[in-house]
Design a protein around this motif. Sequence first.
Motif, short mmCIF file in Angstrom:
data_model
loop_
_atom_site.label_atom_id
_atom_site.label_comp_id
_atom_site.label_asym_id
_atom_site.label_seq_id
_atom_site.Cartn_x
_atom_site.Cartn_y
_atom_site.Cartn_z
N THR A 147 47.37 -27.11 -2.08
CA THR A 147 47.37 -25.79 -1.44
C THR A 147 47.03 -24.68 -2.43
O THR A 147 46.11 -23.89 -2.20
N ASP A 196 41.49 -28.32 4.98
CA ASP A 196 42.61 -29.00 4.31
C ASP A 196 43.00 -30.21 5.14
O ASP A 196 42.95 -30.17 6.37
N GLU A 197 43.37 -31.28 4.46
CA GLU A 197 43.70 -32.55 5.14
C GLU A 197 42.57 -32.96 6.06
O GLU A 197 42.75 -33.29 7.23
MG MG Z 1 48.61 -30.11 1.53
#
Ligand code: MG
Length: 430
Positions: A75, A177-178
């Motif tokens: 992050t 993200d992901e």
């Molecule tokens: Mg993460």
Amino acid sequence: MVVPSGLQLITMGVKYQPRVSTEISFNSFALHEDVMEGALAMGFEKPTPIQEQAVPVALEGKDIIGIAQTGTGKTAAFLLPTMSRILQGDRKGIGALIIVPTRELAIQIDQAIEGLGYFAGISSMAIYGGGDASEFSQEKKALTSDTDIIVATPGRMMSHLNLGYADFSHLKCFILDEADRMLDMGFYQDIIRIVKTINSDRQTLLFSATMPDNIRQLAKQIQKDPVQINIALSKPAEGILQGAYVVFDHQKPDLIGHLLEGKDLKSVIVFSSTKRGVSEVYRMLRKKGLNCASISSDLEQKEREQVMLDFKNRKTAILVATDVVSRGIDIDDIELVINYDVPNDAEDYVHRIGRTARAAKTGVGLTLVGPDDQRKFVKIEQLIGSEIRKLQVPSDLGAVPEYNPPRRKPGNKGKFNHGRSKKPRYPKKR
Ligand code: MG
Ligand code: ADP
């Protein structure tokens, strides 16, 4: 009181050193000073390996494919450089768009922006499904004003895009993200549709825990000459003490009872692959009078948020969950993760037990391995490259099966060899 051997691990107090750089500090990056201050205020002194490699590259405006397992600090690896770049620009229009698979993750990243961007005065909005009309109009407002960063789930983003007012022509950075999780959930086409509305001179950062072929394909389609950073080893963080109980399925409820009753544990997650498993475990724990709650995709958005919040605030000690919460959600200080069954995908094992021992902490991950789970469990042991300690099952639960999974012999590709002996599995004498 006899403490089952698995829980003795908790009290062993092994000190876990977070894997951060010893050489470099955040100071050595060309981060905006207000962003640096935010990182320090969050207690980040030294970068984790993915941060160390990704931050300088991202600050140069290059595209990145970042592969690193859960709990490695991805992050901040994308937020710190993105915030810096936003602050250095004219701050006209929306500065960055982050697409994430779930509501929970959107909220969590929005909170990280609030923390890291506090001194920089970065504005942000989390946009996800399930809310009411007033939330929708708030989201619309954020999308039509100069919000610095938008964090959104793909479905909800599409709903707004279809109405035509969202303007992503000034983005400095587009972030996924992901990404692996999003593709698993079937969001490939939505992502492509979203990308088509964005200015083509933006930077694109793609983060993922794994790198399957469809991620490679997506990267080719939406990135320009990405720098690849690969830290993924599919290994659980070093601070996690792992153990397994080899049992019959009918012994699992009693064993869970044994593990949790009278222990004064404050933060435990029990995972099951199925909704049925979740409700079985939940009912059983309830009957024993334990302070627990359950969460699965069956719950409404608002209920899910409430359950997560109560767990985070320690109102609920034990959370019984399907894999909806296993990836990406950062709840501090989970003492114990119990796998009620073995995850189908070996990578999911790493994600599930990754809920404990987040950066700088120690935790315990215990897995209940039923007869049908053995084949899956040995695959996990192969993936993480070591055998997971088999723990003694309390004797009043009766005889237990032997651990004797089919193993792939080296040099005998594709053929399984049934353990050390040819005998079928049968109860061990005790
Ligand atoms: Mg993460
Ligand atoms: P990931 O997205 O890779 O799963 P997160 O970004 O959620 O990991 O970070 C995991 C945890 O580590 C969070 O609690 C975060 O605050 C903490 N963390 C991240 N970077 C650092 C750092 N440089 N130093 C200390 N803690 C960190």
